[in-house]
Structure formats: structure tokens, C-alpha cells
Design a protein around this motif. Structure first.
Motif, PDB file in Angstrom:
ATOM      1  N   MET A  77       0.833  -1.209   0.000  1.00  0.00           N
ATOM      2  CA  MET A  77       0.000   0.000   0.000  1.00  0.00           C
ATOM      3  C   MET A  77       0.861   1.250   0.000  1.00  0.00           C
ATOM      4  SD  MET A  77      -3.034  -0.939   2.750  1.00  0.00           S
ATOM      5  CE  MET A  77      -3.701   0.735   2.685  1.00  0.00           C
ATOM      6  N   ALA A  78       1.869   1.264   0.857  1.00  0.00           N
ATOM      7  CA  ALA A  78       2.741   2.432   0.957  1.00  0.00           C
ATOM      8  C   ALA A  78       3.496   2.684  -0.342  1.00  0.00           C
ATOM      9  CB  ALA A  78       3.721   2.247   2.114  1.00  0.00           C
ATOM     10  N   TRP A  79       3.821   1.632  -1.048  1.00  0.00           N
ATOM     11  CA  TRP A  79       4.526   1.759  -2.331  1.00  0.00           C
ATOM     12  C   TRP A  79       3.587   2.063  -3.492  1.00  0.00           C
ATOM     13  CZ3 TRP A  79       8.165  -3.096  -1.718  1.00  0.00           C
ATOM     14  CH2 TRP A  79       9.281  -2.735  -0.935  1.00  0.00           C
ATOM     15  N   GLY A  80       2.292   2.065  -3.240  1.00  0.00           N
ATOM     16  CA  GLY A  80       1.337   2.384  -4.281  1.00  0.00           C
ATOM     17  C   GLY A  80       1.167   1.307  -5.330  1.00  0.00           C
ATOM     18  N   ILE A  81       1.405   0.049  -4.949  1.00  0.00           N
ATOM     19  CA  ILE A  81       1.249  -1.060  -5.895  1.00  0.00           C
ATOM     20  C   ILE A  81      -0.238  -1.242  -6.203  1.00  0.00           C
ATOM     21  CG2 ILE A  81       1.718  -3.497  -6.307  1.00  0.00           C
ATOM     22  CD1 ILE A  81       4.189  -1.591  -6.103  1.00  0.00           C
ATOM     23  N   LYS A  82      -0.545  -1.395  -7.496  1.00  0.00           N
ATOM     24  CA  LYS A  82      -1.951  -1.346  -7.915  1.00  0.00           C
ATOM     25  C   LYS A  82      -2.177  -2.198  -9.159  1.00  0.00           C
ATOM     26  CE  LYS A  82      -1.039   2.832 -10.584  1.00  0.00           C
ATOM     27  NZ  LYS A  82       0.419   2.598 -10.535  1.00  0.00           N
ATOM     28  N   GLU A  83      -3.394  -2.127  -9.671  1.00  0.00           N
ATOM     29  CA  GLU A  83      -3.753  -2.851 -10.886  1.00  0.00           C
ATOM     30  C   GLU A  83      -2.813  -2.475 -12.027  1.00  0.00           C
ATOM     31  OE1 GLU A  83      -7.635  -3.531 -13.825  1.00  0.00           O
ATOM     32  OE2 GLU A  83      -7.779  -2.229 -12.050  1.00  0.00           O
ATOM     33  N   ILE A 144       9.023 -10.353  -4.143  1.00  0.00           N
ATOM     34  CA  ILE A 144       8.878 -10.711  -2.728  1.00  0.00           C
ATOM     35  C   ILE A 144       9.540 -12.072  -2.498  1.00  0.00           C
ATOM     36  CG2 ILE A 144       7.321 -10.989  -0.770  1.00  0.00           C
ATOM     37  CD1 ILE A 144       5.188  -9.472  -2.237  1.00  0.00           C
ATOM     38  N   PRO A 145      10.835 -12.103  -2.188  1.00  0.00           N
ATOM     39  CA  PRO A 145      11.462 -13.375  -1.818  1.00  0.00           C
ATOM     40  C   PRO A 145      10.968 -13.812  -0.448  1.00  0.00           C
ATOM     41  CG  PRO A 145      13.085 -11.649  -2.352  1.00  0.00           C
ATOM     42  CD  PRO A 145      11.771 -10.993  -2.116  1.00  0.00           C
ATOM     43  N   LYS A 163      17.825  -4.578  -9.014  1.00  0.00           N
ATOM     44  CA  LYS A 163      18.438  -3.299  -9.390  1.00  0.00           C
ATOM     45  C   LYS A 163      18.516  -3.167 -10.911  1.00  0.00           C
ATOM     46  CE  LYS A 163      22.549  -0.461  -8.567  1.00  0.00           C
ATOM     47  NZ  LYS A 163      23.874  -0.380  -7.866  1.00  0.00           N
ATOM     48  N   LYS A 164      18.852  -4.255 -11.580  1.00  0.00           N
ATOM     49  CA  LYS A 164      18.974  -4.259 -13.052  1.00  0.00           C
ATOM     50  C   LYS A 164      17.657  -3.882 -13.722  1.00  0.00           C
ATOM     51  CE  LYS A 164      20.273  -7.439 -16.814  1.00  0.00           C
ATOM     52  NZ  LYS A 164      20.770  -8.820 -17.103  1.00  0.00           N
ATOM     53  N   TYR A 165      16.535  -4.344 -13.143  1.00  0.00           N
ATOM     54  CA  TYR A 165      15.219  -4.097 -13.746  1.00  0.00           C
ATOM     55  C   TYR A 165      14.397  -3.075 -12.975  1.00  0.00           C
ATOM     56  CZ  TYR A 165      16.444  -8.134 -16.569  1.00  0.00           C
ATOM     57  OH  TYR A 165      17.082  -9.000 -17.434  1.00  0.00           O
ATOM     58  N   ASN A 166      15.050  -2.365 -12.064  1.00  0.00           N
ATOM     59  CA  ASN A 166      14.414  -1.282 -11.309  1.00  0.00           C
ATOM     60  C   ASN A 166      13.193  -1.764 -10.522  1.00  0.00           C
ATOM     61  OD1 ASN A 166      14.280   1.420 -10.438  1.00  0.00           O
ATOM     62  ND2 ASN A 166      12.795   1.936 -12.033  1.00  0.00           N
ATOM     63  N   LEU A 167      13.371  -2.872  -9.787  1.00  0.00           N
ATOM     64  CA  LEU A 167      12.301  -3.419  -8.967  1.00  0.00           C
ATOM     65  C   LEU A 167      12.568  -3.164  -7.489  1.00  0.00           C
ATOM     66  CD1 LEU A 167      11.726  -6.956 -10.573  1.00  0.00           C
ATOM     67  CD2 LEU A 167      10.663  -4.780 -11.176  1.00  0.00           C
ATOM     68  N   LEU A 168      11.513  -3.023  -6.725  1.00  0.00           N
ATOM     69  CA  LEU A 168      11.614  -2.972  -5.275  1.00  0.00           C
ATOM     70  C   LEU A 168      11.674  -4.396  -4.734  1.00  0.00           C
ATOM     71  CD1 LEU A 168       8.919  -0.232  -4.717  1.00  0.00           C
ATOM     72  CD2 LEU A 168      11.353   0.042  -4.187  1.00  0.00           C
ATOM     73  N   VAL A 169      12.389  -4.584  -3.623  1.00  0.00           N
ATOM     74  CA  VAL A 169      12.495  -5.900  -2.986  1.00  0.00           C
ATOM     75  C   VAL A 169      11.844  -5.838  -1.605  1.00  0.00           C
ATOM     76  CG1 VAL A 169      14.038  -7.694  -2.099  1.00  0.00           C
ATOM     77  CG2 VAL A 169      14.620  -6.470  -4.216  1.00  0.00           C
ATOM     78  N   HIS A 191      14.364  -3.387   0.237  1.00  0.00           N
ATOM     79  CA  HIS A 191      13.949  -2.030   0.594  1.00  0.00           C
ATOM     80  C   HIS A 191      13.092  -2.023   1.853  1.00  0.00           C
ATOM     81  CE1 HIS A 191      14.869  -1.942  -3.744  1.00  0.00           C
ATOM     82  NE2 HIS A 191      15.299  -0.723  -3.492  1.00  0.00           N
ATOM     83  N   ALA A 192      12.461  -3.161   2.126  1.00  0.00           N
ATOM     84  CA  ALA A 192      11.681  -3.354   3.352  1.00  0.00           C
ATOM     85  C   ALA A 192      11.556  -4.852   3.577  1.00  0.00           C
ATOM     86  CB  ALA A 192      10.310  -2.701   3.249  1.00  0.00           C
ATOM     87  N   ALA A 193      11.263  -5.216   4.807  1.00  0.00           N
ATOM     88  CA  ALA A 193      11.112  -6.634   5.151  1.00  0.00           C
ATOM     89  C   ALA A 193       9.988  -6.767   6.158  1.00  0.00           C
ATOM     90  CB  ALA A 193      12.411  -7.194   5.723  1.00  0.00           C
ATOM     91  N   THR A 194       9.419  -7.960   6.212  1.00  0.00           N
ATOM     92  CA  THR A 194       8.342  -8.208   7.167  1.00  0.00           C
ATOM     93  C   THR A 194       8.579  -9.521   7.896  1.00  0.00           C
ATOM     94  OG1 THR A 194       6.945  -9.474   5.626  1.00  0.00           O
ATOM     95  CG2 THR A 194       6.713  -7.076   5.609  1.00  0.00           C
ATOM     96  N   THR A 195       7.929  -9.654   9.044  1.00  0.00           N
ATOM     97  CA  THR A 195       7.915 -10.939   9.728  1.00  0.00           C
ATOM     98  C   THR A 195       6.557 -11.139  10.392  1.00  0.00           C
ATOM     99  OG1 THR A 195       9.235 -12.454  11.082  1.00  0.00           O
ATOM    100  CG2 THR A 195       8.773 -10.288  12.026  1.00  0.00           C
ATOM    101  N   SER A 196       6.363 -12.350  10.882  1.00  0.00           N
ATOM    102  CA  SER A 196       5.112 -12.724  11.542  1.00  0.00           C
ATOM    103  C   SER A 196       5.410 -13.228  12.940  1.00  0.00           C
ATOM    104  CB  SER A 196       4.403 -13.830  10.744  1.00  0.00           C
ATOM    105  OG  SER A 196       3.360 -14.420  11.495  1.00  0.00           O
ATOM    106  N   PHE A 197       4.520 -12.923  13.878  1.00  0.00           N
ATOM    107  CA  PHE A 197       4.627 -13.431  15.245  1.00  0.00           C
ATOM    108  C   PHE A 197       3.535 -14.461  15.535  1.00  0.00           C
ATOM    109  CE2 PHE A 197       6.286  -8.952  15.716  1.00  0.00           C
ATOM    110  CZ  PHE A 197       7.617  -9.321  15.669  1.00  0.00           C
TER     111      PHE A 197
END
Length: 384
Positions: A77-83, A144-145, A163-169, A191-197
Motif C-alpha cells: 500500500m505504501a509503495w502504491g502497488i496497484k492494478e 517478494i522473496p 536493481k537491473k530491472y528497477n524493482l523494489l524488494v 527495501h523493506a522486510a516483514t515478519t510474523s509473530f
């Protein structure tokens, strides 16, 4: 948590009860402090936890939220990923990693994984990016690895491709917390990471919970706004459309206690169990591969059998001896009914298709006794 009993003998897949018994005094006291303070939302324990987690992972910001799925969604959402956007996701993973992509309107592009590590295959990732650019109207935006079963993905190669294809990770470290690659902690990549508890995760609470990690100051500020109804100066000053995704203070208090245990011994103890399995099972089954420079937090200890028939037979024999086991994951992402509107070539997922038929996860946790470890080893050796 899965539990099977035989008389007074109990062997659990992930023993949350043993952990609670050992830390009951500290956990009960932490919960009681929250009850006495009555600050159940965004209490001081939440901020304390965020500071400790950021320090451990080695990033500037940790933003807690309601669960690991929300953590992924909030970043997108913060990155504005959309249709019209394409997001690249491993085909062999839990449903949530692809679900969040569709939820924000974008299109998940599933990528086959490596046979040995179970993680996204960088070579196939690049092929998928090129194919998406050349054969669709989608715009590649994010990869999203997933740090599957506790092992970090191959970030040096993934980040170079991105980086080669200008993608966010966006690192999905739901299972990876505690792992590291060349000394760099899981949840500090991209660029950001997440985890679950989620309770059964390497660091779990007693309900749902999640967190986002980043060094990006602007992203962190935006995430703190979005997770509380798009707040500005306060929750009644709403400057954007957001959601309600906060970690309860009680869960943060519990996690502060459990983080101590995790750092003091649990991570080492779970690796000790894995080493015993590795030593005894290496000639009977295909054991997990931990490449040089990598360290796993072993969210799961997942072996491979040669065929589905052999896997299913071993699982049935384990069950007969009251030993729980799990299959992660029986259905690949590209075959999930929820994604049936997407077009994929089944031949592009040879490894994932095989793994879904041959993997089996054995009991593993820091409180597994040597007696129980030997019991599991014996049954596996006898039936492979």
C-alpha cells in the motif's frame, strides 16, 4: 501447534507449552503489568519491542502491526502497488505471499524455486521478469522473496536482478526471523522486510502479530500513518486512507519476554536439534541444505523423499508412533483455486510440483528432548 498423545508421552510439533512452563513467571508478570496499566493499545511495551527488534535486525525502523499478512499489505500500500503492476512471488510458499498482491489489485507472477534451498530461483526470476516485460501489459514493480523454513533467500543475486530491472524488494521473513546470510540478519534485506509473530513462528506471540523493518525514513513514517487509519498528527487527524492494524500491548509484552529466550538459547537449541537430525538422517532422506555463509532459524525442518508414495508412507508410520509431521505445502501457488483466473504453464514449475509431492516437515523446536529426537530419527530410518 500439533499434539499427539500415547499414555503420558507427549510429542509436539512445536512445543509452546514447554516454553510457557519455563518462562511462566516472567510471562505472567509481563501480562499483569499491562493489565494493571490498562494501556492495551500502543502501550509502552510496543515501543520497547520495536526498538529491540530494530536493534537486533540491524535496521533503523521496526513498525509492528496486527499480523504478518498485514505487514506485507501495508508495504505494498505504501509503495502504491496497484492494478497493472506485476509482483514476483515464489511458487512454493504460504498463500499469503501471493494473496496480498491480488488484494491490492496487482498481479502475482509465480516463480519456481531451487531444489535444495526451497527458495526462489534467481535465474528463473530474471526469466519471469523478461517474459512479463515482453509478453504482457503488466509493469514489473516488486519481487517478494520468502525466507522459507528459516533460511534466507539468495539476496545477493536477487537484489542485483532487482536493481537491473528497477524493482523494489520486499523480504517476506515470516519464517526467517533469526536466520542470517554472511552475518546480515534476516529481515534486513531489500527495501523493506516483514515478519510474523504467529505462535508457531521462530519468535511467536500468543495470538497474531507482525512487524515491518526498513531503513527508509519516509517509508517508516508512511507505514505508521497507514496502519492507524491514515493518521496525521493524531488518530483523529486522518490525512490518507489507511487501515486498522496494530499490535496489542499484551502481545508485545509477551514478545519482549520471549525475545529474551530466543536470543539467550532458543535459536542455538533449535539448530542443535537440526544438527542431530542432519547427522543421523543424511543417509536415509534428503536433508535440508544450508549453503555456506547461511544460518537458518529452522522454522521447519523439512526433508525430501523420492516420491509421493514414499513421503505419504513415512508420514503414516510417524503417525502410528504418535509423531506429528506436516506437509508444507501440498498445493503450489499456481494451482490454488483463488488464482485460477491467471494463466500459467505448469511446466514452468517443475521443482515446486515435485516438492509439493515429496517434502515432509518433522518436529523441531528448542525444547525437543534428546529422547524424542532419537524417537523421530529411529522411525524415519526404519521406514525409508
Amino acid at each position: 501447534m500439533h499434539q499427539l498423545t500415547l499414555g503420558m508421552i507427549i510429542l509436539q510439533f512445536r512445543d509452546l507449552q514447554a516454553q510457557y512452563v519455563q518462562y511462566k513467571t516472567q510471562i505472567d508478570a509481563a501480562i499483569q503489568q499491562v493489565l494493571l496499566g490498562t494501556n492495551f493499545i500502543e502501550g509502552k511495551e510496543v515501543k520497547e519491542l520495536e526498538v529491540r527488534l530494530a536493534d537486533y535486525v540491524g535496521v533503523k525502523h521496526c513498525i509492528t502491526c496486527a499480523n504478518g499478512t498485514d505487514a506485507l499489505s501495508l508495504v505494498l500500500m505504501a509503495w502504491g502497488i496497484k492494478e497493472g503492476d506485476a509482483v514476483f512471488v515464489p511458487d512454493f510458499t504460504f498463500f499469503a505471499t501471493g494473496e496480498v498482491v491480488s488484494y491490492c489489485g496487482a498481479t502475482p507472477i509465480f516463480v519456481d524455486v531451487c531444489q535444495d534451498t526451497f527458495n526462489i530461483d534467481p535465474t528463473k526470476l530474471e526469466h519471469a521478469i523478461i517474459n512479463t516485460q515482453n509478453e504482457t501489459n503488466l509493469t514489473p514493480k516488486v519481487v517478494i522473496p520468502v525466507d522459507l523454513f528459516g533460511l534466507p533467500a539468495n539476496y545477493p543475486e536477487i537484489e542485483a536482478i532487482a536493481k537491473k530491472y528497477n524493482l523494489l524488494v520486499l523480504e517476506d521473513g515470516a519464517q526467517g526471523f533469526g536466520g542470517h546470510l554472511n552475518g546480515k540478519k534476516a529481515c534486513s534485506f531489500g527495501h523493506a522486510a516483514t515478519t510474523s509473530f504467529f505462535p508457531a513462528k521462530p519468535l511467536g506471540c500468543y495470538g497474531d502479530g507482525g512487524a515491518i523493518f526498513t531503513n527508509d525514513d519516509q517509508l517508516a513514517e508512511l507505514l505508521r500513518s497507514i496502519k492507524i487509519h491514515g493518521k496525521g498528527a493524531d488518530k483523529y487527524d486522518n490525512v490518507r486512507i489507511g487501515v486498522n492494524s496494530r499490535l496489542d500491548t499484551i502481545q508485545a509484552a509477551i514478545l519482549n519476554v520471549k525475545l529474551d529466550a530466543f536470543l539467550q538459547h532458543e535459536l542455538n537449541d533449535v539448530n542443535r536439534v537440526a544438527q542431530q537430525y542432519n547427522h543421523s538422517l543424511k543417509d536415509s532422506v534428503i536433508i535440508p541444505v544450508i549453503p555456506n555463509g547461511y544460518y537458518s532459524s529452522y522454522a521447519q525442518y523439512t526433508i525430501q523423499l523420492k516420491t509421493k508414495k514414499e513421503r505419504d508412507y513415512l508420514q503414516s508410520q510417524l503417525k502410528q508412533h504418535c509423531i506429528p509431521s506436516m506437509i508444507y505445502y501440498p498445493i503450489p501457488m499456481h494451482k490454488q483455486l483463488a488464482f485460477s483466473q491467471l494463466q500459467f504453464n505448469n511446466r514452468d514449475f517443475k521443482v515446486t510440483n515435485q516438492l509439493c509431492n515429496t517434502v515432509l516437515s518433522l518436529p523441531i523446536h528448542p525444547y525437543l528432548t534428546n529422547e524424542d529426537i532419537q524417537k523421530v530419527i529411529k522411525i524415519v530410518q526404519q521406514n525409508t
